[in-house]
Write a protein that holds these residues in place. Sequence first.
Motif, PDB file in Angstrom:
ATOM      1  N   ASN A  40       0.830  -1.213   0.000  1.00 50.76           N
ATOM      2  CA  ASN A  40       0.000   0.000   0.000  1.00 50.76           C
ATOM      3  C   ASN A  40       0.863   1.262   0.000  1.00 50.76           C
ATOM      4  O   ASN A  40       0.454   2.307   0.512  1.00 50.76           O
ATOM      5  CB  ASN A  40      -0.935   0.009   1.211  1.00 50.76           C
ATOM      6  CG  ASN A  40      -1.971  -1.085   1.149  1.00 50.76           C
ATOM      7  OD1 ASN A  40      -2.534  -1.352   0.078  1.00 50.76           O
ATOM      8  ND2 ASN A  40      -2.233  -1.740   2.276  1.00 50.76           N
ATOM      9  N   GLY A  41       2.049   1.134  -0.574  1.00 52.50           N
ATOM     10  CA  GLY A  41       2.992   2.239  -0.540  1.00 52.50           C
ATOM     11  C   GLY A  41       2.793   3.248  -1.653  1.00 52.50           C
ATOM     12  O   GLY A  41       1.828   3.205  -2.426  1.00 52.50           O
ATOM     13  N   VAL A  42       3.760   4.159  -1.735  1.00 53.72           N
ATOM     14  CA  VAL A  42       3.666   5.278  -2.680  1.00 53.72           C
ATOM     15  C   VAL A  42       3.647   4.786  -4.123  1.00 53.72           C
ATOM     16  O   VAL A  42       2.827   5.240  -4.946  1.00 53.72           O
ATOM     17  CB  VAL A  42       4.835   6.250  -2.453  1.00 53.72           C
ATOM     18  CG1 VAL A  42       4.804   7.376  -3.484  1.00 53.72           C
ATOM     19  CG2 VAL A  42       4.805   6.811  -1.040  1.00 53.72           C
ATOM     20  N   LEU A  43       4.543   3.854  -4.460  1.00 49.49           N
ATOM     21  CA  LEU A  43       4.645   3.395  -5.846  1.00 49.49           C
ATOM     22  C   LEU A  43       3.375   2.666  -6.287  1.00 49.49           C
ATOM     23  O   LEU A  43       2.837   2.937  -7.373  1.00 49.49           O
ATOM     24  CB  LEU A  43       5.865   2.483  -6.002  1.00 49.49           C
ATOM     25  CG  LEU A  43       6.130   1.955  -7.413  1.00 49.49           C
ATOM     26  CD1 LEU A  43       6.310   3.105  -8.401  1.00 49.49           C
ATOM     27  CD2 LEU A  43       7.356   1.044  -7.420  1.00 49.49           C
ATOM     28  N   ASN A  44       2.881   1.743  -5.465  1.00 50.00           N
ATOM     29  CA  ASN A  44       1.650   1.031  -5.814  1.00 50.00           C
ATOM     30  C   ASN A  44       0.457   1.970  -5.892  1.00 50.00           C
ATOM     31  O   ASN A  44      -0.411   1.836  -6.766  1.00 50.00           O
ATOM     32  CB  ASN A  44       1.379  -0.080  -4.805  1.00 50.00           C
ATOM     33  CG  ASN A  44       1.979  -1.409  -5.230  1.00 50.00           C
ATOM     34  OD1 ASN A  44       1.896  -1.789  -6.391  1.00 50.00           O
ATOM     35  ND2 ASN A  44       2.584  -2.113  -4.289  1.00 50.00           N
ATOM     36  N   SER A  45       0.389   2.927  -4.986  1.00 46.55           N
ATOM     37  CA  SER A  45      -0.720   3.889  -5.006  1.00 46.55           C
ATOM     38  C   SER A  45      -0.702   4.710  -6.287  1.00 46.55           C
ATOM     39  O   SER A  45      -1.754   4.958  -6.902  1.00 46.55           O
ATOM     40  CB  SER A  45      -0.639   4.812  -3.788  1.00 46.55           C
ATOM     41  OG  SER A  45      -0.758   4.079  -2.588  1.00 46.55           O
ATOM     42  N   PHE A  46       0.491   5.124  -6.712  1.00 42.55           N
ATOM     43  CA  PHE A  46       0.598   5.901  -7.951  1.00 42.55           C
ATOM     44  C   PHE A  46       0.196   5.062  -9.160  1.00 42.55           C
ATOM     45  O   PHE A  46      -0.559   5.521 -10.036  1.00 42.55           O
ATOM     46  CB  PHE A  46       2.033   6.411  -8.115  1.00 42.55           C
ATOM     47  CG  PHE A  46       2.306   7.027  -9.456  1.00 42.55           C
ATOM     48  CD1 PHE A  46       1.844   8.297  -9.753  1.00 42.55           C
ATOM     49  CD2 PHE A  46       3.024   6.332 -10.418  1.00 42.55           C
ATOM     50  CE1 PHE A  46       2.087   8.875 -10.994  1.00 42.55           C
ATOM     51  CE2 PHE A  46       3.265   6.899 -11.661  1.00 42.55           C
ATOM     52  CZ  PHE A  46       2.801   8.170 -11.939  1.00 42.55           C
ATOM     53  N   LEU A  47       0.679   3.817  -9.227  1.00 44.70           N
ATOM     54  CA  LEU A  47       0.391   2.977 -10.390  1.00 44.70           C
ATOM     55  C   LEU A  47      -1.086   2.603 -10.471  1.00 44.70           C
ATOM     56  O   LEU A  47      -1.651   2.522 -11.567  1.00 44.70           O
ATOM     57  CB  LEU A  47       1.263   1.719 -10.342  1.00 44.70           C
ATOM     58  CG  LEU A  47       2.775   1.949 -10.510  1.00 44.70           C
ATOM     59  CD1 LEU A  47       3.530   0.646 -10.353  1.00 44.70           C
ATOM     60  CD2 LEU A  47       3.086   2.585 -11.856  1.00 44.70           C
ATOM     61  N   THR A  48      -1.707   2.351  -9.334  1.00 45.05           N
ATOM     62  CA  THR A  48      -3.138   2.011  -9.356  1.00 45.05           C
ATOM     63  C   THR A  48      -4.000   3.238  -9.647  1.00 45.05           C
ATOM     64  O   THR A  48      -5.022   3.146 -10.328  1.00 45.05           O
ATOM     65  CB  THR A  48      -3.558   1.381  -8.022  1.00 45.05           C
ATOM     66  OG1 THR A  48      -3.165   2.238  -6.937  1.00 45.05           O
ATOM     67  CG2 THR A  48      -2.914   0.009  -7.848  1.00 45.05           C
ATOM     68  N   SER A  49      -3.592   4.392  -9.137  1.00 45.81           N
ATOM     69  CA  SER A  49      -4.386   5.600  -9.371  1.00 45.81           C
ATOM     70  C   SER A  49      -4.321   6.052 -10.823  1.00 45.81           C
ATOM     71  O   SER A  49      -5.265   6.659 -11.341  1.00 45.81           O
ATOM     72  CB  SER A  49      -3.906   6.733  -8.458  1.00 45.81           C
ATOM     73  OG  SER A  49      -2.566   7.096  -8.779  1.00 45.81           O
ATOM     74  N   THR A  50      -3.216   5.767 -11.505  1.00 43.56           N
ATOM     75  CA  THR A  50      -3.094   6.136 -12.917  1.00 43.56           C
ATOM     76  C   THR A  50      -3.619   5.056 -13.850  1.00 43.56           C
ATOM     77  O   THR A  50      -3.622   5.256 -15.075  1.00 43.56           O
ATOM     78  CB  THR A  50      -1.619   6.417 -13.260  1.00 43.56           C
ATOM     79  OG1 THR A  50      -0.822   5.278 -12.907  1.00 43.56           O
ATOM     80  CG2 THR A  50      -1.119   7.646 -12.517  1.00 43.56           C
ATOM     81  N   GLY A  51      -4.037   3.925 -13.308  1.00 41.92           N
ATOM     82  CA  GLY A  51      -4.582   2.853 -14.124  1.00 41.92           C
ATOM     83  C   GLY A  51      -3.551   1.934 -14.730  1.00 41.92           C
ATOM     84  O   GLY A  51      -3.894   1.015 -15.487  1.00 41.92           O
ATOM     85  N   LEU A  52      -2.276   2.130 -14.410  1.00 37.90           N
ATOM     86  CA  LEU A  52      -1.246   1.238 -14.938  1.00 37.90           C
ATOM     87  C   LEU A  52      -1.309  -0.141 -14.301  1.00 37.90           C
ATOM     88  O   LEU A  52      -0.880  -1.128 -14.910  1.00 37.90           O
ATOM     89  CB  LEU A  52       0.138   1.864 -14.719  1.00 37.90           C
ATOM     90  CG  LEU A  52       0.392   3.179 -15.477  1.00 37.90           C
ATOM     91  CD1 LEU A  52       1.748   3.754 -15.100  1.00 37.90           C
ATOM     92  CD2 LEU A  52       0.308   2.947 -16.984  1.00 37.90           C
ATOM     93  N   LEU A  53      -1.826  -0.222 -13.082  1.00 33.90           N
ATOM     94  CA  LEU A  53      -2.058  -1.501 -12.409  1.00 33.90           C
ATOM     95  C   LEU A  53      -3.501  -1.552 -11.948  1.00 33.90           C
ATOM     96  O   LEU A  53      -4.043  -0.555 -11.439  1.00 33.90           O
ATOM     97  CB  LEU A  53      -1.118  -1.666 -11.209  1.00 33.90           C
ATOM     98  CG  LEU A  53       0.369  -1.934 -11.487  1.00 33.90           C
ATOM     99  CD1 LEU A  53       1.124  -2.062 -10.164  1.00 33.90           C
ATOM    100  CD2 LEU A  53       0.569  -3.189 -12.326  1.00 33.90           C
ATOM    101  N   ALA A  54      -4.106  -2.735 -12.102  1.00 31.97           N
ATOM    102  CA  ALA A  54      -5.492  -2.893 -11.645  1.00 31.97           C
ATOM    103  C   ALA A  54      -5.564  -3.002 -10.131  1.00 31.97           C
ATOM    104  O   ALA A  54      -6.551  -2.577  -9.513  1.00 31.97           O
ATOM    105  CB  ALA A  54      -6.123  -4.122 -12.297  1.00 31.97           C
ATOM    106  N   SER A  55      -4.546  -3.563  -9.531  1.00 31.51           N
ATOM    107  CA  SER A  55      -4.488  -3.727  -8.075  1.00 31.51           C
ATOM    108  C   SER A  55      -3.036  -3.628  -7.637  1.00 31.51           C
ATOM    109  O   SER A  55      -2.118  -3.829  -8.447  1.00 31.51           O
ATOM    110  CB  SER A  55      -5.084  -5.078  -7.653  1.00 31.51           C
ATOM    111  OG  SER A  55      -4.349  -6.145  -8.242  1.00 31.51           O
TER     112      SER A  55
END
Length: 293
Positions: A137-152
């Motif tokens: 639930n860190g900064v990198l995962n939050s950024f990638l999920t918020s931009t749609g690059l990762l679904a989860s």
Amino acid sequence: MPFVPSSQKTGLNGLLFRVLMLVPGGVLGCGLIVFSLGLLAFLSLRHNDGSLLGNGFTFDNFATLLHDPLYARVAGRSLLIAGLVTATTVVTAYPVAYFLAFHAGRYRAILLFLVTLPFWTSYLLRVFAWKIVLAYNGVLNSFLTSTGLLASPSLAFLNTPAAVVVTLAHAYAPFAILPIFTALENMPRSLFEAAADLGARPFATFRRVVLPYSIKGVLAAATVVFIPTVGDYVTPALVGGPNSIMIGSLIQVQFGRANDWPFGAALSVAVMALIALVIGLLRQTDRQMEKTA
């Protein structure tokens, strides 16, 4: 008694004064180094009987290291991770050092201050910062999920060897930037003019003039980064996983939970021998480059 000019006498007295001023620190430093290395060598040849210094002399500790494939695998992994960290750090530090040496201008002092600014914070704080960045639930995962690059959120960032490499490369970047900067800063600017007069393009000037001249700084940076990263155990414990255990972690366990100081000392001696071998290869590379230059 022969006559000694006052200027020469003052010079001799000044040299004697400088030598005497160096003696206390030199004796203390060399004494501590010799004592600590001697104690490690002594412990590595002792039986583990639960006491602090062991009982009797033996080579069983080194025999265990040679016959148990676990330690060879972990040592190989440590050398690989340290090599990747060294390569990553030097490659990323070189452009920064180049910019500071040739293009920073009047802002050089401020930028050098910013380079050394991480030294003002704890090493552990920097590692924990990367743990926050790379966590589920860190900064990198939050950024990638918020931009749609990762679904989860992904588990692929933390507790991996790559996380150890990135964290260590960031932590030791200033140690690589400063030696390379020093080498580039001392480079005569007339060499650029000579290369330009001979018709060399910028890339050719960098490849044929700048890089060979700064290779000593590069090798110094590689040495400064490689030595501490081989034995690092804090970073693998915080951001690495089971596949990121390094030899420093095993040494820490032997001196800690296992309470087997002789075997931990044998591991330490083996690591120092590996590091000495790598440093010897780097020095040999430096000599070969000087011969071909």
